[in-house]
Write a protein that holds these residues in place. Structure first.
Motif, PDB file in Angstrom:
ATOM      1  N   ILE A 169       0.975  -1.334  -0.069  1.00  0.00           N
ATOM      2  CA  ILE A 169      -0.102  -0.114   0.259  1.00  0.00           C
ATOM      3  C   ILE A 169       1.172   1.125   0.072  1.00  0.00           C
ATOM      4  N   LEU A 170       0.834   1.936  -1.120  1.00  0.00           N
ATOM      5  CA  LEU A 170       1.666   3.057  -1.165  1.00  0.00           C
ATOM      6  C   LEU A 170       1.136   4.427  -0.436  1.00  0.00           C
ATOM      7  N   PHE A 171      -0.128   4.499  -0.204  1.00  0.00           N
ATOM      8  CA  PHE A 171      -0.668   5.875   0.218  1.00  0.00           C
ATOM      9  C   PHE A 171      -2.012   5.753   0.438  1.00  0.00           C
ATOM     10  N   ARG A 172      -2.639   6.335   1.226  1.00  0.00           N
ATOM     11  CA  ARG A 172      -4.002   6.443   1.453  1.00  0.00           C
ATOM     12  C   ARG A 172      -4.616   8.039   1.644  1.00  0.00           C
ATOM     13  N   GLY A 173      -5.383   8.275   1.054  1.00  0.00           N
ATOM     14  CA  GLY A 173      -5.977   9.921   0.958  1.00  0.00           C
ATOM     15  C   GLY A 173      -7.016  10.138   0.124  1.00  0.00           C
ATOM     16  N   THR A 203      -2.771  -2.342   6.973  1.00  0.00           N
ATOM     17  CA  THR A 203      -1.179  -2.504   6.816  1.00  0.00           C
ATOM     18  C   THR A 203      -1.152  -0.876   6.624  1.00  0.00           C
ATOM     19  N   PRO A 204       0.029  -0.380   7.466  1.00  0.00           N
ATOM     20  CA  PRO A 204       0.689   0.929   7.299  1.00  0.00           C
ATOM     21  C   PRO A 204       1.133   1.023   5.805  1.00  0.00           C
ATOM     22  N   ALA A 205       0.880   2.478   5.241  1.00  0.00           N
ATOM     23  CA  ALA A 205       1.191   2.791   4.102  1.00  0.00           C
ATOM     24  C   ALA A 205       2.511   2.884   4.011  1.00  0.00           C
ATOM     25  N   VAL A 206       3.176   2.941   2.791  1.00  0.00           N
ATOM     26  CA  VAL A 206       4.984   3.197   2.424  1.00  0.00           C
ATOM     27  C   VAL A 206       5.211   4.733   2.724  1.00  0.00           C
ATOM     28  N   ALA A 207       4.117   5.445   2.340  1.00  0.00           N
ATOM     29  CA  ALA A 207       4.300   6.775   2.654  1.00  0.00           C
ATOM     30  C   ALA A 207       3.150   7.443   3.309  1.00  0.00           C
ATOM     31  N   THR A 208       3.243   8.389   4.254  1.00  0.00           N
ATOM     32  CA  THR A 208       2.286   8.961   5.031  1.00  0.00           C
ATOM     33  C   THR A 208       2.635  10.511   5.132  1.00  0.00           C
ATOM     34  N   GLY A 209       1.481  11.342   5.300  1.00  0.00           N
ATOM     35  CA  GLY A 209       1.499  12.568   5.428  1.00  0.00           C
ATOM     36  C   GLY A 209       1.787  13.220   4.188  1.00  0.00           C
ATOM     37  N   GLY A 210       1.527  14.462   3.999  1.00  0.00           N
ATOM     38  CA  GLY A 210       1.837  15.403   2.570  1.00  0.00           C
ATOM     39  C   GLY A 210       0.790  14.705   1.687  1.00  0.00           C
ATOM     40  N   MET A 219     -12.229   9.212  -2.048  1.00  0.00           N
ATOM     41  CA  MET A 219     -11.324   8.813  -1.022  1.00  0.00           C
ATOM     42  C   MET A 219     -10.553   7.581  -1.873  1.00  0.00           C
ATOM     43  N   VAL A 220      -9.163   7.539  -1.683  1.00  0.00           N
ATOM     44  CA  VAL A 220      -8.466   6.351  -2.546  1.00  0.00           C
ATOM     45  C   VAL A 220      -7.436   5.721  -1.727  1.00  0.00           C
ATOM     46  N   THR A 221      -7.109   4.468  -2.179  1.00  0.00           N
ATOM     47  CA  THR A 221      -5.950   3.548  -1.600  1.00  0.00           C
ATOM     48  C   THR A 221      -5.125   3.475  -2.766  1.00  0.00           C
ATOM     49  N   VAL A 222      -3.934   3.878  -2.796  1.00  0.00           N
ATOM     50  CA  VAL A 222      -2.841   3.292  -3.963  1.00  0.00           C
ATOM     51  C   VAL A 222      -1.972   1.918  -3.785  1.00  0.00           C
ATOM     52  N   LEU A 223      -2.245   1.140  -4.628  1.00  0.00           N
ATOM     53  CA  LEU A 223      -1.699   0.153  -4.523  1.00  0.00           C
ATOM     54  C   LEU A 223      -0.505  -0.312  -5.437  1.00  0.00           C
ATOM     55  N   GLY A 224       0.686  -0.536  -5.055  1.00  0.00           N
ATOM     56  CA  GLY A 224       1.785  -0.974  -5.980  1.00  0.00           C
ATOM     57  C   GLY A 224       1.995  -2.281  -5.973  1.00  0.00           C
ATOM     58  N   ILE A 225       2.323  -2.901  -7.129  1.00  0.00           N
ATOM     59  CA  ILE A 225       2.529  -4.346  -7.189  1.00  0.00           C
ATOM     60  C   ILE A 225       3.795  -4.564  -8.147  1.00  0.00           C
ATOM     61  N   THR A 226       4.672  -5.169  -7.738  1.00  0.00           N
ATOM     62  CA  THR A 226       5.910  -5.567  -8.344  1.00  0.00           C
ATOM     63  C   THR A 226       5.647  -6.242  -9.607  1.00  0.00           C
TER      64      THR A 226
END
Length: 999
Positions: free
Chosen positions: A846-850, A885-892, A945-952
């Motif tokens: 999970i890259l980011f939530r916002g 699960t905590p996101a990779v990036a938070t804040g900003g 409201m979105v959740t950004v998902l990263g997949i390798t």
């Protein structure tokens, strides 16, 4: 008959609970009472809606003492017509026959394809296809053949169907051939007395949605005429000889005869009336258009809160391209409304320190069930009274603690702030107009709001909105910019809209342009869609004409006709699809007796999950899979078989075809899912001398093309299996961005294009892969701007060594997580469930939530470019993420630029530090937090409201420098951004092998 000196207007709004009526003096619009001289709320309890209207209108006439001949017009807003559809009211709905005009397209997705089964059973009388249709440039695909239409009429007559819809491909831009009108004249000659609805007169570009809207309109025509005759009968009894109007979805008027022909235009007039009335009552000086700003209107009723946006024009912001009515997708203009389960009757529950509000409600039983009225249910109104409002008996809620009241109020405040923020298009604070009988539960201060205004007469704002409605004229067309400049096209559209408003009855000197938009079409040279809407005050001179009544509408027996009685619900509600138990569901994997290999037999459930999964893997591009899903679902329903095999099951000498669609989405939405790719395959087979195909494989698993192989390989077409693999593992904007181009020389040619209407092109040689895409796109533009492509057949060796394996399985698994999350109310952790399916936290993150706070779009060389900005929100605005699960990036904020698909995700911290958390070729998917489904570029908008998902990504892209050259940041012009792997790739687990092992 009304005279130019008639200064009074009566507005009526028929709601599910109350029928509201006001009488307005148009000369006193700037007075403190805004011209409202009488009002009445009457319960909507009778099955005959006209009873409530008559009672309410008689009351305001008697209270105001206004002479009947001084009333200029009666304007009614009603949900009566839409309710008949929502409630599946058989008595009020008629069967419909559809005649489609297109020689080559739309047959793969027939009428009623996306209707709920119960509604389809009620309305589907017949459908047939005849030659006709247009191309996107306005040229004729094929002329109308009269004999074909006559044959369809004979079938319709035999079936005794009294309503006919005529829908032609690109009919809204048919300015030269008038094909739908040609067919209408033939139908009326052959079937005198039937109702005929031409789709081009109902809605705009978007074939299936326009046809759906036309079907709904046709089905309620008889009922609409009966209802409007009932309105006129009530006017007779009231001795009102003024004009009768109904309010439309966009806040303008439609005269009674026109409303009887196009009742769909009134479907969403209730919320529109509320917003327009709120603005009139609460924005003093609102006639000064230069000082207007966008305004949020919050209408709090007994059960729900409806929130809309008034644009500076004074009219509601329209919903996005498609809206849904009773489960039917339509593209008819309706206001953008967000609703939440919060109203005056919302039930409040207390569990220790936890307090919940709604979404269930006591509704119109508030005055007997609420605590302050002696009832036994604690409601939102009781909380308002405990906080100081003077309603009912405050002593009955004196036992509530201050902390309980404060907690409940905070919850309601948070709910209102959330839905208000969702409606905003920028973070800037906007004013809020508060209306509706439940408005007492709202706080007077809200975050993100400049001020809260509760205007006088707010409880009847909807009836006021009906009374003040204006007259409008609209233009929505596709024009050629090669023949005139964009500015000239826009100016001509504005002038035409003004003339149409005047022709509809607007006073010329009051008309102004309320909306104008110019949109270049993707992948189509020199084509622009222009939309203009003009509005003005109702001209007194037009009033007598607007009330023209035809002879049949004055016929004897009118009283009997409009006496409706109780509604009758369809007995076929059981026609809905059964719910699948997701946890116990097993895909059907069987051993083929001829080959000895296991094959996955695709079901309706499988293809629904695959469609959702493909959109996630599309990384915001690839196009919506919806049309292809309908096409494949129908093949399965018709008894055709679709098989998927593991790549290892291929024979060593297998001939595997692959390809997909390319072209403009504006063409796809008119021609629907079609067999252009199949035609391209047949052309290439003929060129190469292939008599059969051993298997199909997807070009890309992302978006609509991820389902192409399923349709092509079914027993309806080639009857061969689909290989569980593709050449991207995602979606990319061009054909040369494929893994096979990394490892093989010129693997794209020979290839074939097919237009779907008989034109094909072969490309047999090339000097490099990129030029293939450029050449094919140029040809595509000349072939109708959408084509199917068949690429050079590939082999088992190339698939095993160069493709991304098991991606059909991965799409299915991701789609299953979305379905499971919806069924088990675990949408808040759907991203975590997707991560598990992708191989765990090492393979996906999970890259980011916002919340999306900015969307920029532009068009360049046929591709959609732009960038979204996502801002982390306060914890109070988020869903429960305690188990997330905590996101990779938070804040900003997180910035994601796109070229059809998302390119990279850059985190900008609060201190300005920038970090690239993911880049192509890794997958970046933006999920709607509320549904768990993917958002494509067309669905990006502020406030979601979105959740950004990263997949390798697969190592096919990263094991060699050429892979990153083709699919990395540099391929999109970002040469200064280095690729850093998101994680460790885990090959998706094969559905075939997993479920065969358990057999």
């Amino acid at each position: 008959m009304a005279t130019p000196q008639a200064f009074y207007r009566i507005g009526v709004d028929v709601g599910g609970t109350n029928t509201d009526s006001v009488i307005l003096d148009t000369r006193a619009s700037n007075a403190p009472n805004r011209g409202v001289i009488a009002l009445k709320k009457t319960p909507t309890t009778s099955p005959n809606v006209t009873d409530g209207i008559e009672t309410a209108v008689r009351s305001v006439l008697e209270e105001s003492k206004v002479p009947r001949d001084q009333v200029a017009c009666l304007t009614i807003g009603t949900t009566h017509f839409i309710n008949a559809i929502v409630e599946h009211d058989v008595r009020r709905l008629s069967k419909v026959a559809i005649i489609r005009l297109s020689k080559s397209f739309t047959k793969e997705v027939p009428p009623f394809s996306d209707f709920p089964p119960a509604l389809k059973k009620i309305m589907n009388g017949h459908y047939g296809f005849v030659d006709g249709g247009l191309h996107i440039d306005g040229s004729q695909e094929a002329p109308i053949v009269e004999e074909q239409v006559v044959q369809q009429c004979a079938v319709i007559k035999e079936k005794g169907i009294g309503a006919v819809v005529i829908s032609g491909v690109f009919s809204p831009i048919d300015e030269h051939f008038h094909q739908e009108d040609q067919v209408r004249k033939i139908v009326l000659r052959e079937l005198p007395g039937v109702d005929v609805v031409c789709s081009s007169e109902v809605s705009q570009i978007g074939f299936l949605e326009r046809e759906n809207a036309s079907i709904l309109n046709a089905s309620i025509l008889k009922f609409a005429r009966r209802t409007i005759r009932g309105f006129r009968a009530a006017m007779k009894r009231l001795d009102l000889k003024c004009a009768l109007y109904l309010t439309q979805n966009d806040g303008t008027l439609i005269d009674a005869p026109a409303a009887a022909r196009l009742p769909i235009r009134t479907f969403s007039s209730g919320p529109t009336n509320s917003m327009r009335g709120a603005a009139y009552l609460g924005l003093q000086g609102s006639d000064d258009k230069s000082e207007r700003t966008a305004t949020i209107v919050v209408d709090i009723g007994g059960t729900t809160t409806d929130v809309g946006v008034l644009l500076p024009s004074g009219f509601p912001r329209q919903a996005s391209a498609y809206v849904t009515v009773a489960g039917v997708k339509i593209n008819f203009g309706m206001p953008h409304i967000e609703s939440i389960g919060l109203g005056g009757g919302s039930i409040v529950r207390i569990d220790g320190e936890q307090v919940s509000v709604g979404p269930d409600s006591v509704g119109h039983y508030l005055d007997t069930k609420a605590t302050v009225f002696g009832g036994d249910t604690l409601t939102a109104t009781d909380i308002a009274v405990a906080a100081g409002e003077k309603i009912g008996n405050p002593e009955l809620v004196s036992h509530l603690s201050k902390s309980t009241v404060a907690t409940a109020q905070a919850k309601m405040k948070q709910m209102l702030e959330g839905v208000i923020d969702l409606m905003k298009t920028s973070p800037a604070p906007l004013p809020v107009l508060l209306v509706g009988g439940g408005s007492v539960i709202s706080p007077t201060e809200l975050e993100g709001v400049s001020k809260v205004v509760c205007p006088p007469f707010h409880s009847v704002a909807n009836a006021v909105g009906a009374a003040i409605s204006k007259v409008g004229g609209t233009v929505d067309s596709i024009q050629n910019t090669a023949e005139q400049s964009a500015k000239e096209i826009v100016e001509q559209a504005k002038a035409t809209a003004i003339e149409r408003a005047v022709a509809a009855g607007a006073l010329r000197e009051t008309v102004y342009v309320a909306e104008v938009d110019a949109i270049p079409l993707q992948y189509v040279a020199n084509q622009m869609r222009v939309i203009a809407r003009a509005v003005g005050e109702l001209s007194p001179e037009s009033l007598p004409l607007a009330n023209g009544v035809s002879a049949e509408e004055e016929e004897d027996g009118e009283e009997e006709i409009y006496n409706e009685g109780e509604k009758t619900k369809s007995s076929q509600e059981e026609g809905e699809m059964p719910t699948v138990d997701i946890d116990s569901y097993r895909p059907k994997v069987v051993k083929n007796p001829e080959t000895g290999k296991h094959e996955w037999i695709i079901s309706e459930t499988d293809v629904a999950w695959l469609a959702d999964g493909c959109y996630v893997l599309g990384c915001a591009g690839g196009g919506s899979p919806f049309g292809e899903y309908i096409r494949i679902r129908d093949q399965i329903r018709q008894g055709y078989t679709i098989r998927v095999i593991d790549a290892t099951a291929l024979e060593d000498d297998a001939v595997v075809y692959w390809g997909g669609h390319m072209g403009s989405p504006a063409v796809s939405v008119e021609r629907l899912a079609n067999d252009e790719t199949e035609q391209a395959v047949l052309e290439l087979m003929e060129y190469l001398g292939h008599k059969k195909i051993d298997a199909f494989m997807d070009l890309e698993i992302g978006g609509a093309n991820g389902l192409q192989a399923l349709a092509l390989s079914s027993t309806k077409n080639h009857g061969c299996p689909v290989v569980d693999a593709d050449f991207m593992g995602r979606a990319y904007p061009t054909y040369w961005q494929t893994t096979i181009c990394i490892y093989e020389k010129n693997p794209l040619v020979p290839c074939a294009l097919a237009s779907g209407d008989g034109k094909t092109i072969l490309m047999t040689k090339t000097t490099n892969d990129e030029i293939v895409d450029r050449a094919l796109r140029a040809a595509c533009a000349e072939m109708g701007s959408r084509v199917g492509k068949a690429a050079k057949p590939t082999s088992k060796h190339s698939i095993i060594n160069y493709s991304v394996l098991n991606t059909v399985s991965l799409a299915w698994r991701i789609g299953r997580t979305i379905a499971r999350a919806a069924a088990t109310n675990t949408v808040s952790t759907v991203a975590e469930q997707m991560i598990d399916e992708c191989g765990g936290p090492e393979a996906a993150k999970i890259l980011f939530r916002g919340k999306i706070v900015s969307v920029e779009r532009r068009l360049f060389k046929g591709h959609s470019y732009g960038e979204i900005t996502i801002q982390q929100v306060q914890s109070g605005e988020q869903e429960d993420v305690s188990t997330s699960t905590p996101a990779v990036a938070t804040g900003g904020v997180l910035k994601i630029p796109f070229k059809n698909e998302n390119i990279y995700a850059k985190h900008v911290a609060d201190d300005g530090t920038e970090t690239y958390v993911a880049t192509v070729p890794d997958l970046i998917s933006v999920l709607d937090t509320q549904s768990g489904r993917a958002l494509g570029v067309p669905e990006f908008r502020y406030g979601v409201m979105v959740t950004v998902l990263g997949i390798t990504c697969s190592p096919r892209w990263t094991d060699t420098p050429k892979g990153l050259e083709i699919g990395g940041p540099g391929a999109f012009g970002y040469h200064d951004i280095p690729y850093k792997p998101l994680g460790k790739y885990v090959e998706p687990k094969s559905v075939v092998l997993e479920y065969a092992e358990k057999e």
